[in-house]
Design a protein around this motif. Structure first.
Motif, PDB file in Angstrom:
ATOM      1  N   VAL A 162      44.114  38.708  41.527  1.00 40.03           N
ATOM      2  CA  VAL A 162      43.738  38.078  42.783  1.00 40.03           C
ATOM      3  C   VAL A 162      44.586  36.835  43.015  1.00 40.03           C
ATOM      4  CG1 VAL A 162      41.874  36.972  44.070  1.00 40.03           C
ATOM      5  CG2 VAL A 162      41.386  38.940  42.606  1.00 40.03           C
ATOM      6  N   VAL A 163      45.154  36.724  44.190  1.00 39.83           N
ATOM      7  CA  VAL A 163      45.990  35.579  44.521  1.00 39.83           C
ATOM      8  C   VAL A 163      45.108  34.354  44.731  1.00 39.83           C
ATOM      9  CG1 VAL A 163      47.635  34.658  46.202  1.00 39.83           C
ATOM     10  CG2 VAL A 163      47.695  37.080  45.605  1.00 39.83           C
ATOM     11  N   TYR A 164      45.554  33.205  44.206  1.00 37.60           N
ATOM     12  CA  TYR A 164      44.839  31.957  44.422  1.00 37.60           C
ATOM     13  C   TYR A 164      44.718  31.690  45.915  1.00 37.60           C
ATOM     14  CZ  TYR A 164      45.654  30.679  39.513  1.00 37.60           C
ATOM     15  OH  TYR A 164      45.676  30.638  38.147  1.00 37.60           O
ATOM     16  N   ASP A 165      43.542  31.270  46.363  1.00 36.53           N
ATOM     17  CA  ASP A 165      43.389  30.932  47.777  1.00 36.53           C
ATOM     18  C   ASP A 165      43.842  29.505  48.042  1.00 36.53           C
ATOM     19  OD1 ASP A 165      42.567  31.559  50.442  1.00 36.53           O
ATOM     20  OD2 ASP A 165      40.887  30.197  50.140  1.00 36.53           O
ATOM     21  N   LYS A 166      43.733  28.648  47.020  1.00 36.80           N
ATOM     22  CA  LYS A 166      44.227  27.285  47.177  1.00 36.80           C
ATOM     23  C   LYS A 166      45.749  27.296  47.271  1.00 36.80           C
ATOM     24  CE  LYS A 166      40.417  24.959  44.769  1.00 36.80           C
ATOM     25  NZ  LYS A 166      40.056  24.068  43.635  1.00 36.80           N
ATOM     26  N   ILE A 167      46.290  26.326  47.987  1.00 41.18           N
ATOM     27  CA  ILE A 167      47.738  26.272  48.224  1.00 41.18           C
ATOM     28  C   ILE A 167      48.464  25.865  46.947  1.00 41.18           C
ATOM     29  CG2 ILE A 167      49.561  25.071  49.501  1.00 41.18           C
ATOM     30  CD1 ILE A 167      47.437  24.792  51.792  1.00 41.18           C
TER      31      ILE A 167
END
Length: 395
Positions: A162-167
């Motif tokens: 899962v890709v981090y949602d935070k920048i």
């Protein structure tokens, strides 16, 4: 205004040795004024760089790594496709959510295209002239990842992660002139079809920065490299290395993938759909020749073209002109011609193409590809990106 832009563009891209024999008296009459304006522009940018160099003005540092994609000349250098390439790499290979910072210049066609391409993904797109304020807003809203905490910078992540949602990273679209923001990697795009023009600064020439700016770059990418000779490529590389002999140089090209029939972006059509057809290429981009040459390689019966200046906003009078040209082609070849535009032209104003009914309007879709050349490859380019994120390169 459109005519004046064409005149200035022709002056800028005419070599000094050919100016007297090539340019009209009207063109030549504008040269002194353009030269004076160019000298003033050179003084202003030199003064601005001096203020930052001696820290009279301070650069804004974001809490995440910053990758800048810029150019030295106006239009057609592949900045936005490179931004998309880097963003896709960050999401798919690194597993990090990037923030793309773009000005939204010229009808925001490039910003709209990026928003359409990344709709439904973790890529965030901030549009606004004040990049620092735009970044601050997104970082506050979404949060950010400390680069020291991102272990996945060291290796490719599984596609199921899962890709981090935070920048995790910020990407500056057209960032070379935005020197008020510090960056960790400076990628400079160069148009192989017309790299330097007459080698003067704006508005007399096409240069937005002097060639010495390669000294502050971490990589140069020669775009449309597949459309010029080896000799021309060698000359461009030599010019870059004359300024910075240690600068890594990569080659890139835009590879056509498919068409879609406006306005149905979901309906992908094979590139062979224009084979043996009469085609009218309409574009308002920085490098229309590359677009037309790609269409010609797809085997159409005949290719006509209408070129407008970069970011041109199509008006009703332009649609009338395009339809008149289409009617002429229909009468000449006895079949319905097809209009082909770029994605950038489509996204600038997707509704305007509806005025071309009953003629078919297709949109050509392409992807940037890093070419193998002298030991440089897509893999080595990605390693450079990884290094910038993990080691914090500074100019």
């Amino acid at each position: 205004m459109e005519k004046l832009r064409r005149i200035v563009n022709q002056i800028a891209y005419t070599p000094k040795s050919q100016a007297l024999s090539t340019l009209s008296p009207l063109h030549l009459s504008l040269v002194p004024l353009l030269f004076l304006s160019s000298s003033l522009y050179k003084t202003l940018i030199s003064f601005r760089h001096t203020l930052y160099h001696f820290k009279f003005l301070r650069k804004h540092r974001l809490p995440v790594p910053v990758i800048s994609v810029g150019n030295l000349t106006w239009g057609g250098n592949g900045k936005t496709p490179m931004v998309e390439f880097v963003a896709n790499w960050l999401v798919k290979d690194v597993g990090v959510s990037p923030l793309i910072l773009t000005r939204g210049y010229g009808g925001a066609d490039e910003a709209k295209m990026l928003q359409r391409h990344f709709s439904g993904t973790r890529v965030k797109i901030g549009v606004g002239a004040n990049r620092a304020a735009t970044a601050a807003s997104f970082l506050h809203r979404h949060g950010f990842i400390n680069p020291l905490d991102i272990s996945c910078f060291e290796e490719v992540v599984p596609k199921t992660q899962v890709v981090y949602d935070k920048i995790g990273v910020a990407i500056l679209d057209d960032g070379m002139q935005h020197i008020s923001m510090a960056r960790d990697l400076e990628i400079v795009m160069v148009n192989a079809l017309s790299p330097w023009g007459n080698q003067h600064l704006l508005p007399y020439g096409p240069l937005r920065e002097p060639l010495t700016s390669f000294n502050c770059a971490h990589a140069a990418v020669i775009h449309h490299a597949d459309m010029v000779s080896d000799e021309s490529l060698s000359e461009t590389e030599s010019k870059i290395l004359d300024v910075n002999r240690f600068l890594p140089i990569y080659l890139s090209a835009m590879t056509p993938s498919h068409f879609f029939k406006a306005p149905n972006t979901a309906c992908q059509l094979h590139l062979g759909v224009i084979f043996e057809k009469t085609v009218l290429c309409v574009s308002a981009i920085g490098s229309p020749n590359s677009f037309v040459q790609k269409i010609e390689k797809m085997g159409p019966l005949y290719v006509d073209r209408l070129d407008y200046s970069d970011h041109h906003q199509f008006q009703d009078k332009d649609i009338k002109m395009i339809k008149a040209r289409l009617e002429n082609l229909k009468n000449k070849f006895g079949s319905e011609p097809t209009v082909v535009v770029t994605e950038k032209d489509y996204d600038r104003d997707s509704k305007i193409l509806g005025g071309l009914d009953p003629f078919e309007a297709l949109v050509l879709c392409c992807k940037l590809q890093i070419l193998n050349h002298n030991g440089s490859s897509q893999d080595s380019f990605k390693k450079l990106l990884t290094l910038s994120l993990s080691c914090k390169i500074h100019c």
